[in-house]
Design a protein around this motif. Structure first.
Motif, PDB file in Angstrom:
ATOM      1  N   GLN A   1      13.931  -7.969  -8.007  1.00 41.40           N
ATOM      2  CA  GLN A   1      12.842  -7.236  -7.141  1.00 41.40           C
ATOM      3  C   GLN A   1      12.181  -6.443  -7.978  1.00 41.40           C
ATOM      4  OE1 GLN A   1      13.963  -4.248  -4.033  1.00 41.40           O
ATOM      5  NE2 GLN A   1      15.954  -5.095  -4.304  1.00 41.40           N
ATOM      6  N   LEU A   2      12.633  -5.858  -8.931  1.00 36.10           N
ATOM      7  CA  LEU A   2      12.083  -4.927  -9.814  1.00 36.10           C
ATOM      8  C   LEU A   2      10.924  -5.402 -10.807  1.00 36.10           C
ATOM      9  CD1 LEU A   2      14.983  -2.755 -11.320  1.00 36.10           C
ATOM     10  CD2 LEU A   2      13.420  -2.118  -9.610  1.00 36.10           C
ATOM     11  N   LEU A   3      10.873  -6.685 -10.719  1.00 40.89           N
ATOM     12  CA  LEU A   3       9.728  -7.253 -11.777  1.00 40.89           C
ATOM     13  C   LEU A   3       8.501  -6.999 -11.246  1.00 40.89           C
ATOM     14  CD1 LEU A   3      11.383 -10.790 -12.884  1.00 40.89           C
ATOM     15  CD2 LEU A   3      10.920  -8.658 -14.369  1.00 40.89           C
ATOM     16  N   ILE A   4       8.270  -6.546 -10.149  1.00 44.02           N
ATOM     17  CA  ILE A   4       6.996  -6.102  -9.611  1.00 44.02           C
ATOM     18  C   ILE A   4       6.485  -4.809 -10.321  1.00 44.02           C
ATOM     19  CG2 ILE A   4       7.971  -4.434  -7.740  1.00 44.02           C
ATOM     20  CD1 ILE A   4       4.829  -6.520  -7.494  1.00 44.02           C
ATOM     21  N   ILE A   5       7.367  -4.086 -10.978  1.00 41.53           N
ATOM     22  CA  ILE A   5       6.980  -2.854 -11.818  1.00 41.53           C
ATOM     23  C   ILE A   5       6.220  -2.931 -13.034  1.00 41.53           C
ATOM     24  CG2 ILE A   5       7.853  -0.867 -12.799  1.00 41.53           C
ATOM     25  CD1 ILE A   5      10.234  -0.792 -10.934  1.00 41.53           C
ATOM     26  N   PRO A   6       6.390  -3.760 -14.023  1.00 41.71           N
ATOM     27  CA  PRO A   6       5.581  -4.011 -15.107  1.00 41.71           C
ATOM     28  C   PRO A   6       4.135  -4.281 -14.820  1.00 41.71           C
ATOM     29  CG  PRO A   6       7.721  -4.996 -15.526  1.00 41.71           C
ATOM     30  CD  PRO A   6       7.666  -4.845 -14.010  1.00 41.71           C
ATOM     31  N   PRO A   7       3.819  -5.431 -13.860  1.00 39.08           N
ATOM     32  CA  PRO A   7       2.609  -5.631 -13.413  1.00 39.08           C
ATOM     33  C   PRO A   7       1.764  -4.502 -12.846  1.00 39.08           C
ATOM     34  CG  PRO A   7       3.749  -7.667 -12.741  1.00 39.08           C
ATOM     35  CD  PRO A   7       4.739  -6.534 -13.147  1.00 39.08           C
ATOM     36  N   LEU A   8       2.471  -3.720 -12.038  1.00 38.05           N
ATOM     37  CA  LEU A   8       2.084  -2.515 -11.405  1.00 38.05           C
ATOM     38  C   LEU A   8       1.272  -1.625 -12.332  1.00 38.05           C
ATOM     39  CD1 LEU A   8       1.541  -0.987  -8.590  1.00 38.05           C
ATOM     40  CD2 LEU A   8       3.615  -0.215  -8.892  1.00 38.05           C
ATOM     41  N   THR A   9       2.386  -1.351 -13.279  1.00 34.67           N
ATOM     42  CA  THR A   9       2.078  -0.157 -14.406  1.00 34.67           C
ATOM     43  C   THR A   9       1.056  -0.641 -15.210  1.00 34.67           C
ATOM     44  OG1 THR A   9       3.952  -1.088 -15.781  1.00 34.67           O
ATOM     45  CG2 THR A   9       4.281   0.888 -14.342  1.00 34.67           C
ATOM     46  N   ALA A  10       0.966  -1.960 -15.572  1.00 34.09           N
ATOM     47  CA  ALA A  10      -0.215  -2.584 -16.202  1.00 34.09           C
ATOM     48  C   ALA A  10      -1.472  -2.439 -15.997  1.00 34.09           C
ATOM     49  CB  ALA A  10       0.091  -3.853 -16.465  1.00 34.09           C
ATOM     50  N   PHE A  11      -1.382  -2.545 -14.025  1.00 35.54           N
ATOM     51  CA  PHE A  11      -2.904  -2.094 -13.730  1.00 35.54           C
ATOM     52  C   PHE A  11      -3.005  -0.895 -13.631  1.00 35.54           C
ATOM     53  CE2 PHE A  11      -2.163  -6.431 -11.461  1.00 35.54           C
ATOM     54  CZ  PHE A  11      -3.408  -6.866 -11.338  1.00 35.54           C
ATOM     55  N   PHE A  12      -2.016   0.129 -13.771  1.00 31.61           N
ATOM     56  CA  PHE A  12      -2.326   1.656 -13.836  1.00 31.61           C
ATOM     57  C   PHE A  12      -2.831   2.056 -15.018  1.00 31.61           C
ATOM     58  CE2 PHE A  12      -1.084   4.491 -10.065  1.00 31.61           C
ATOM     59  CZ  PHE A  12      -0.850   3.613  -9.305  1.00 31.61           C
ATOM     60  N   PHE A  13      -2.324   1.298 -16.249  1.00 28.85           N
ATOM     61  CA  PHE A  13      -2.712   1.649 -17.621  1.00 28.85           C
ATOM     62  C   PHE A  13      -3.761   1.088 -18.160  1.00 28.85           C
ATOM     63  CE2 PHE A  13       2.246   2.446 -18.143  1.00 28.85           C
ATOM     64  CZ  PHE A  13       2.251   3.357 -17.090  1.00 28.85           C
ATOM     65  N   GLY A  14      -3.975  -0.262 -17.910  1.00 26.97           N
ATOM     66  CA  GLY A  14      -5.009  -0.946 -18.684  1.00 26.97           C
ATOM     67  C   GLY A  14      -5.991  -1.673 -17.600  1.00 26.97           C
ATOM     68  N   GLY A  15      -5.962  -1.370 -16.133  1.00 23.36           N
ATOM     69  CA  GLY A  15      -7.173  -2.000 -15.448  1.00 23.36           C
ATOM     70  C   GLY A  15      -6.657  -3.549 -15.105  1.00 23.36           C
ATOM     71  N   ARG A  16      -7.681  -4.106 -14.648  1.00 18.13           N
ATOM     72  CA  ARG A  16      -7.698  -5.366 -14.021  1.00 18.13           C
ATOM     73  C   ARG A  16      -7.127  -6.615 -15.242  1.00 18.13           C
ATOM     74  NH1 ARG A  16     -12.883  -6.331 -10.475  1.00 18.13           N
ATOM     75  NH2 ARG A  16     -13.540  -5.351 -12.243  1.00 18.13           N
ATOM     76  N   LEU A  17      -7.640  -6.484 -16.131  1.00 19.19           N
ATOM     77  CA  LEU A  17      -7.581  -7.422 -17.142  1.00 19.19           C
ATOM     78  C   LEU A  17      -6.031  -7.583 -17.543  1.00 19.19           C
ATOM     79  CD1 LEU A  17      -8.469  -9.769 -19.139  1.00 19.19           C
ATOM     80  CD2 LEU A  17      -9.203  -8.041 -20.759  1.00 19.19           C
TER      81      LEU A  17
END
Length: 237
Positions: free
Chosen positions: A112-128
């Protein structure tokens, strides 16, 4: 935010969007370091087998070192891309390692922690970047599930049911903590950005209304105020 701004070099201050993303990145790395170290302390104090403690330490302590390196690179070199990507990759590596040593995708609560990398990626780098990391995470999970379906046996280092329950609690703590911290950072940064934008807006409004040399109302502002006063206090019928 003064402590966080220490890690954001002057070279990233020129572009407001990059500056605020760098603020979010630095705050997130500090928060992630505190959260994962807290999780490690809980595991070490919970009586897990020696092998489990060694594996947890082997996953988390190098990750903390990488987080520190990312902050140093951000501060000294201004390399935002390196700091953000390394943080995302390290998070993904921790979670995949945790899944691999706790029974695989069908048994491991770490999944269930695998939601965290995409979440941080949206925060750091935007939608792309967010979409890219989400796709990569989905592909990795699919690969792990296929491996287990075709007979690959993932080691289960947490055999006791009581310890598995503790691990589930730690995972839930990590998930809620990271998501809550990210939400707080987003709201706080958005509030700071709005205040800065309002100050800039007020400054430009004042510049449009006043003479830059004397600070008095310029002709356009004077005409507008005169028309307003005449309409309000002109001859009454």
């Amino acid at each position: 935010m003064k402590i966080v701004d220490y890690f954001v070099p002057p070279s990233l201050h020129t572009e407001p969007d990059t500056f605020n993303r760098a603020r979010v990145l630095a705050t997130s790395i500090v928060a992630l370091t505190v959260i994962v170290l807290t999780a490690l302390i809980v595991i070490l104090l919970s009586g897990f087998p020696h092998q489990s403690n060694m594996l947890a330490s082997g996953l988390i302590l190098p990750a903390v070192g990488c987080f520190g390196l990312a902050l140093i690179r951000l501060r000294n070199v201004g390399n935002y891309r390196f700091a953000s990507m390394s943080t995302i990759v390290v998070l993904l590596a921790i979670m995949l390692g945790g899944i691999s040593v706790s029974g695989g995708p069908q048994e491991s609560p770490v999944l269930q922690l695998l939601i965290i990398p995409p979440l941080t990626a949206f925060f750091f780098g935007g939608r792309l970047l967010g979409r890219s990391i989400a796709l990569i995470t989905l592909l990795i999970v699919t690969l792990l599930i296929l491996l287990q379906a075709f007979g690959f046996s993932f080691p289960q280092t947490v055999e006791s049911l009581d310890k598995r329950n503790i691990l589930s609690f730690v995972v839930t703590f990590l998930n809620l903590s990271v998501i809550s911290v990210m939400a707080f950072i987003y709201e706080y940064t958005a509030s700071i950005f709005k205040q800065e934008r309002d100050v800039e807006h007020h400054k430009f409004v004042q510049l449009a209304k006043t003479d830059p040399l004397t600070g008095l109302a310029n002709r356009r502002n004077f005409d507008a105020m005169l028309a307003e006063r005449m309409a309000a206090y002109g001859p009454q019928n």
